[in-house]
Scaffold this active site. Structure first.
Site, PDB file in Angstrom:
ATOM      1  N   ASP A 148     115.169  77.971  59.346  1.00 20.20           N
ATOM      2  CA  ASP A 148     114.542  77.219  58.259  1.00 20.20           C
ATOM      3  C   ASP A 148     115.592  76.779  57.240  1.00 20.20           C
ATOM      4  O   ASP A 148     116.733  77.254  57.237  1.00 20.20           O
ATOM      5  CB  ASP A 148     113.479  78.082  57.583  1.00 20.20           C
ATOM      6  CG  ASP A 148     112.331  77.260  57.003  1.00 20.20           C
ATOM      7  OD1 ASP A 148     112.515  76.041  56.806  1.00 20.20           O
ATOM      8  OD2 ASP A 148     111.264  77.842  56.737  1.00 20.20           O
TER       9      ASP A 148
ATOM     10  N   ASP B  30     104.771  71.410  57.409  1.00 17.07           N
ATOM     11  CA  ASP B  30     104.053  72.573  56.881  1.00 17.07           C
ATOM     12  C   ASP B  30     102.563  72.287  56.766  1.00 17.07           C
ATOM     13  O   ASP B  30     101.768  73.205  56.562  1.00 17.07           O
ATOM     14  CB  ASP B  30     104.602  72.957  55.502  1.00 17.07           C
ATOM     15  CG  ASP B  30     105.921  73.712  55.590  1.00 17.07           C
ATOM     16  OD1 ASP B  30     106.289  74.155  56.689  1.00 17.07           O
ATOM     17  OD2 ASP B  30     106.594  73.856  54.545  1.00 17.07           O
TER      18      ASP B  30
END
Length: 707
Positions: free
Chosen positions: A450, A520
């Site tokens: 990430d 997301d």
């Protein structure tokens, strides 16, 4: 032959299955673009390198169409190269020196007429997909330093035409890869990223048509830049009905110093052509990526479960084992522990940079959990964010100078964290060693990497003289190198590229990534638009799609499990919901969808994608995948909302063999491929958020005879 030269014309033809790309040297020695489009029959069809009509106040040679247009002489368009020599000269005039053809690669060497500067323009032909890879290598062949201020991987010149339309992808966090189309008028249209990563707001993909193309018809020129950092694509239309697309590293705050003998190699830019519309352009890009770019392209992607939405930072050995047992019951193949397993990571304000297992949450390390996961028939994955550090961490307290910053200036935090300076070799070594130790200690098969903030205060105190503005490229190159070395040492480990969702999706990191975390935003209805745009530029195999909670946090809407699964089955399937919230009936239903996905996975991940009905044009969205051998097709149909009792419109498949017999697996109905495509499929989809998945399989009986 993919590439052949015409010595008498001092020209080269780059030939793919359905297109010719032609370049040549003009009387002044400049490398000019001559043609790009459908194949030419004879060499006499190739345009001359002679200049076009010259307008008052414009250069005598007309509108320059140089392949690597430098900033110099009277070239006024977006430059392909701009440099500053040691004597403060900023003018570059490149002329042909030599050319070399090796297999499917053409290299043309250009040299400045006065200075010790050499530019090699590289073309690599991928003929089956009508795609050309381009890059440039700039070398300082003199004694004094040269500063590169702008360098473009490619300048694509399009045919002269009265109208041009640009297709591109834009958006923001939670709304990535939104499709946009707009007519281009005189001036520049710039899509860009100047925040350190590929970005959520724009994506380095483009397509150009003449305002007439559809999904299935029309000339389309398309491509993308393979770079994960500071980039820009400039579509520049002149008043003379010409258009050029320049793509490369962004010149904003960028400078690269070349000492004597040093070279700078640009990222690759891909360009392609089709005369069969946007759908064919996408399928060519998908095929090119699957065969020539995407890591692990020959492997199907496992179905994963990620525990983030179930436990957030409150991860521990007990609750992860409980979730793993339920995930295994569903048929999940990979169990992934997300954020919160390391350091003092009980929230997002501390712990980043301290990549040691939290002994309170996992008293015996990760071993017992991994053993449990593998005993259940799943492999194990884990989340990391190695480019970041929290100020509240042991790493930052020991090395506060390791982050990007300017002396005596505030260090602005994003998500309570700062960005590590990967331009520094000691930071590169730390990041590599931290992940290497994790992979060497535990049986980990998957890394979710990430990156949850953009760059700010991009200073590099202590940088070598003249190199402080190289961080935009050095960071990306260092990241690629770290991933490459980790993968060479741990070849069984798959990597997912994530940056707060789809903030790092491009064909540069794709060479090292097995898949991308698309967004997301996992709201199943929103994802239809995100995935629709994504499909224009990238293969479904690279697109991770999660099934999450009934009421999604993004919009608060309640969507049935079937709709959520069908939406997520159009890429690499993942499960992110809290399995503790599911009833036994829902567990059984979810297991059924997962079993279905396993039967169609090769078609979705490696087949041909046909976009049938876009989400913004009606209440019906439909997307189809066809196996490459044509034996089977899968159609996903989504009805967002029914109005006035109207039935759903028929869905008309594409890409079937017209004379072959196809059976609808659900109903048993058999028609020819042409019958399904012409008559369509009428479904009973009612109410809100209804969906269907249709499988068409070639019938074992013979094909219909044509009449």
């Amino acid at each position: 032959m993919a590439i052949f030269s015409l010595p008498e014309r001092k020209a080269w033809v780059l030939r793919t299955q359905h297109a010719d790309y032609v370049i040549g040297v003009d009387a002044s020695g400049a490398l000019q673009h001559l043609y790009w489009g459908e194949p030419l029959s004879i060499s006499d069809d190739i345009p001359s390198t002679a200049g076009q009509h010259a307008w008052i106040w414009e250069p005598e040679e007309g509108n320059s169409r140089e392949e690597c247009m430098p900033w110099g002489r009277r070239n006024f368009a977006e430059p392909g190269l701009k440099v500053d020599f040691a004597d403060q000269t900023r003018d570059v005039v490149l002329t042909f020196d030599e050319a070399d053809i090796e297999g499917n690669t053409l290299r043309i060497v250009l040299k400045d007429v006065l200075k010790s500067l050499q530019v090699t323009v590289c073309y690599r032909v991928i003929d089956i997909f009508d795609v050309i890879e381009r890059s440039v290598d700039v070398k300082n062949t003199g004694m004094g330093p040269v500063n590169i201020e702008q360098v473009m991987s490619a300048i694509w010149h399009l045919p002269v035409y009265p109208s041009y339309r640009l297709t591109y992808l834009t958006g923001h966090w939670g709304a990535e890869t939104q499709l946009r189309r707009e007519l281009l008028h005189e001036g520049k249209k710039v899509i860009e990223a100047r925040r350190g990563i590929t970005g959520h707001n724009n994506n380095p993909f483009f397509a150009v048509d003449f305002g007439e193309a559809t999904e299935e018809t029309g000339l389309v020129y398309f491509g993308g830049l393979a770079f994960s950092g500071h980039w820009k694509i400039v579509a520049e239309r002149t008043p003379y009905q010409t258009l050029q697309i320049a793509a490369g590293i962004h010149d904003f705050d960028f400078r690269w110093r070349l000492e004597a003998g040093e070279s700078f190699v640009s990222p690759v830019c891909v360009g392609g052509f089709t005369n069969q519309g946007f759908g064919d352009a996408s399928r060519k890009l998908h095929g090119y990526q699957q065969q020539h770019v995407l890591r692990g392209s020959g492997q199907l992607r496992p179905i994963l479960y990620n525990s983030w939405e179930a436990t957030s930072f409150d991860v521990n050995e007990t609750n992860q084992k409980e979730l793993a047992a339920k995930a295994a019951r569903l048929g999940v193949e990979r169990f992934v522990v997300d954020d919160g397993w390391f350091g003092q990571r009980d929230h997002d304000k501390a712990g980043l940079g301290d990549w040691v297992v939290n002994k309170i949450k996992f008293p015996q390390g990760l071993g017992p959990l991994i053993d449990e996961v593998t005993s259940l028939g799943m492999d194990f994955g884990i989340w990391v964010e190695p480019e970041m550090v929290n100020p509240d961490s042991d790493l930052y307290r020991q090395h506060p100078d390791w982050v990007y910053h300017f002396p005596d200036r505030p260090r602005t935090e994003g998500r309570n964290q700062l960005v590590l300076n990967l331009a520094r070799e000691d930071v590169q070594a730390f990041v590599y060693n931290a992940v290497d130790e994790l992979l060497s200690t535990y049986a980990i098969s998957f890394i979710k990497w990430d990156m949850n903030r953009y760059f700010s205060e991009p200073g590099w105190p202590g940088a070598p003289v003249g190199r402080d503005r190289e961080i935009w490229v050095r960071h990306v190159n260092a990241l690629y190198d770290i991933w490459r070395r980790l993968q060479e040492k741990h070849p069984h480990v798959q990597f997912e590229s994530c940056a707060g969702g789809g903030g790092r999706v491009d064909m540069g990191i794709m060479r090292y990534a097995d898949q991308f975390w698309t967004s997301d935003n996992t709201d199943a209805l929103d994802r239809l638009r995100i995935q629709w745009g994504y499909s224009h530029a990238y293969t479904a195999k690279s697109m991770v799609c999660w099934v999450t909670e009934t009421v999604n946090y993004m919009n608060g809407r309640q969507i049935p499990l079937k709709f959520r699964f069908h939406s997520a089955m159009m890429g690499t399937l993942g499960i992110g919901m809290n399995l503790n919230h599911l009833t036994e009936a829902e567990m059984e239903e979810a297991a059924g969808y997962i079993a279905q996905y396993k039967t169609i996975r090769p078609i979705v991940q490696e087949g041909l994608c046909y976009r049938l009905s876009p989400p913004e044009q009606s209440d019906l969205t439909s997307v189809q995948y066809v196996a490459k051998d044509g034996q089977e097709a899968v159609v996903f149909v989504f009805r967002h909302a029914q109005h006035f009792g109207h039935p759903a419109l028929p869905v008309r498949p594409r890409g079937l063999a017209p004379s072959a017999r196809y059976r609808n697996v659900a109903t048993g109905e058999v028609r020819s491929g042409q019958g399904w495509m012409s008559r369509g499929i009428l479904l009973r989809l009612t109410g809100d958020y209804d969906s269907a998945m249709i499988r068409l399989v070639q019938d074992e009986s013979n094909t219909y005879e044509s009449k």
